[in-house]
Design an enzyme around this catalytic site. Structure first.
Site, PDB file in Angstrom:
ATOM      1  N   LYS A 128      -3.282 112.359  21.028  1.00 46.39           N
ATOM      2  CA  LYS A 128      -4.044 111.112  21.085  1.00 46.39           C
ATOM      3  C   LYS A 128      -3.633 110.356  22.329  1.00 46.39           C
ATOM      4  CE  LYS A 128      -7.222 109.061  18.532  1.00 46.39           C
ATOM      5  NZ  LYS A 128      -8.352 109.737  17.883  1.00 46.39           N
ATOM      6  N   ASP A 151     -13.019 107.780  21.565  1.00 47.20           N
ATOM      7  CA  ASP A 151     -12.567 107.083  20.360  1.00 47.20           C
ATOM      8  C   ASP A 151     -13.078 105.651  20.520  1.00 47.20           C
ATOM      9  OD1 ASP A 151     -10.594 107.572  17.934  1.00 47.20           O
ATOM     10  OD2 ASP A 151     -10.102 105.584  18.674  1.00 47.20           O
TER      11      ASP A 151
END
Length: 451
Positions: free
Chosen positions: A129, A169
């Site tokens: 991430k 995201d």
């Protein structure tokens, strides 16, 4: 957290002592380790080989500054991050988040969850991430471009199609992915599938935009069918959020015969007892980048706007699909959901329910679909995009959608089977953690310990 296993207790206590300020990360780790107690007990090799100690520490954390120049000619500086958490089953895979709230704790929590989510898809991708505390809201396209180019100038040194493949995201949509990909291509002089969520003209996949929301509904439908002999047809659904996940969850739930009555944003929520008119939401959020309160003036009828997000959980419904952000449902909100007679809560956002909320669902016998399983459709389709890029192919919308549906249905069945194997029949949360972990654990055991 308190565990029966002395080994897990020692690992968690050590992690908490080293990272006392990383509350989101510790919450995510605590929830997973609790589910793994029976697996650790049944397999002594896990402790002998230090699997859990290695699992909870990222393989690599990259922190860097991102300088850029705004439209006024002023130099701005943000922080950039990439957490490369685990590559046991494939290259790191996980989104980039651009939002003022981004910090190392949030990215480590998201990266840790991504390990298991990616494993559950059955596809060869590891967990990672990244992102920045940059806020694209209110910025011009040129400012966003300048930031993305500066961000990628550093990130490009650490990623690649066979190393680490980021995606979008919160705050990173098609515009941002385009700028990031353009800079990577310019710096590396290569056209590879290093980012997913790309535009269709330069290697993107059909159905990627819809994937997380559609996948959430495919998961919910299969879980209802398998665990409750129910379906979405004829059910009333509350959805939070009005971004990509919420919009396409609303679209697919409606196609499956449900009536969605709410959407929300960070200011408040809309309740429309006649059913949300999705064309209006898309115009406001996808085209105009406006606020959801504008819905009421355009939809007419009985539509209502309410300030504050928390009230959305007081709206009576059969099924709740939180699609906004982490910890949006606390214990008090969960009690409202239980009192409303809900039969299922399935998570479209990452970790939207607090541990207290999850306990309320389970005590009430509500079907609970955890985020790492229920919202895996986005990363699953990202992996399908990687496959298309590698083969220089482009599949049809229906081909991708059918593969997505199969993946989500398999996640339900694999989670249910893992839960039953270890004595937790019907608990899809425990099952998802175990099913995701076992694949990663086997790979780590096979690959030895790096010195």
């Amino acid at each position: 957290m308190k565990y029966q296993s002395a080994y897990l207790q020692k690992v968690y206590d050590g992690l908490a002592a080293r990272n006392p300020e990383q509350t989101e990360f510790l919450e995510a780790v605590g929830e997973v380790l609790e589910s793994l107690e029976p697996v650790v007990s049944a397999n002594p090799k896990i402790e002998e080989e230090g699997i859990i100690e290695r699992l909870v520490e990222p393989e690599r954390v990259i922190l860097f500054r991102v300088p850029w120049v705004d439209d006024e000619g002023k130099v701005q500086v943000n922080r950039g991050y990439r957490v490369q958490f685990n590559s046991a089953i494939g290259p790191y895979k996980g989104g980039l988040r651009f939002h003022p709230s981004v910090n190392l704790s949030i990215l480590k929590f998201l990266g840790f969850e991504q390990i298991f989510k990616n494993s559950l898809t059955g596809l060869p991708i590891g967990g990672g991430k990244g992102g920045s505390d940059f806020d694209p809201k209110g910025k011009s396209d040129r400012e966003v471009m300048k930031f993305c180019q500066s961000f990628m100038t550093e990130l490009s040194k650490h990623i690649g199609a066979d190393t680490d493949v980021p995606a979008g995201d919160i705050g990173v949509g098609g515009r941002e992915i385009g700028y990031l990909f353009g800079q990577y291509k310019r710096l590396r002089n290569e056209f590879t599938g290093v980012l997913t969520g790309k535009g269709l003209t330069y290697g993107g996949s059909l159905a990627r935009t819809q994937a997380t929301g559609y996948g959430l509904c495919y998961y919910t439908e299969e879980a209802l069918k398998t665990m409750r002999n129910e379906s979405l047809k004829g059910k009333t659904v509350v959805i939070s959020g009005s971004g990509n996940v919420a919009i396409y969850a609303c679209e697919k739930a409606t196609q499956l015969g449900a009536k969605v009555v709410t959407v929300s944003d960070s200011n408040g929520y809309v309740y429309d007892p006649d059913g949300i008119k999705l064309d209006i939401v898309k115009q406001i959020k996808e085209v105009e980048r406006g606020r959801i309160k504008e819905y009421v003036g355009r939809a007419g009828g009985q539509a209502e706007y309410h300030e504050g997000c928390k009230g959305v959980w007081t709206v009576k419904a059969d099924i709740y699909l939180p699609c906004a952000t982490q910890n949006e449902i606390d214990g008090e909100s969960a009690k409202s959901i239980v009192a409303n007679g809900a039969i299922a809560v399935c998570e479209g956002a990452n970790m939207p329910s607090t541990p207290e909320a999850i306990a309320e669902y389970k005590n009430a016998g509500i079907l609970f679909g955890p985020a790492k399983a229920a919202n895996a459709g986005g990363v699953a389709t990202s992996a399908l995009e990687m496959s298309q890029n590698s083969e220089r192919l482009s599949w049809t919308f229906d081909e991708v959608d059918n593969k997505l549906k199969t993946i989500m249905e398999n996640i339900v069945h694999n989670s249910a089977a893992a839960a039953e194997k270890y004595g937790f029949k019907g608990d899809l949360q425990v099952g998802a953690n175990i099913a995701g972990f076992e694949k990663v654990c086997d790979a780590m055991l096979s690959q030895g310990i790096a010195y």
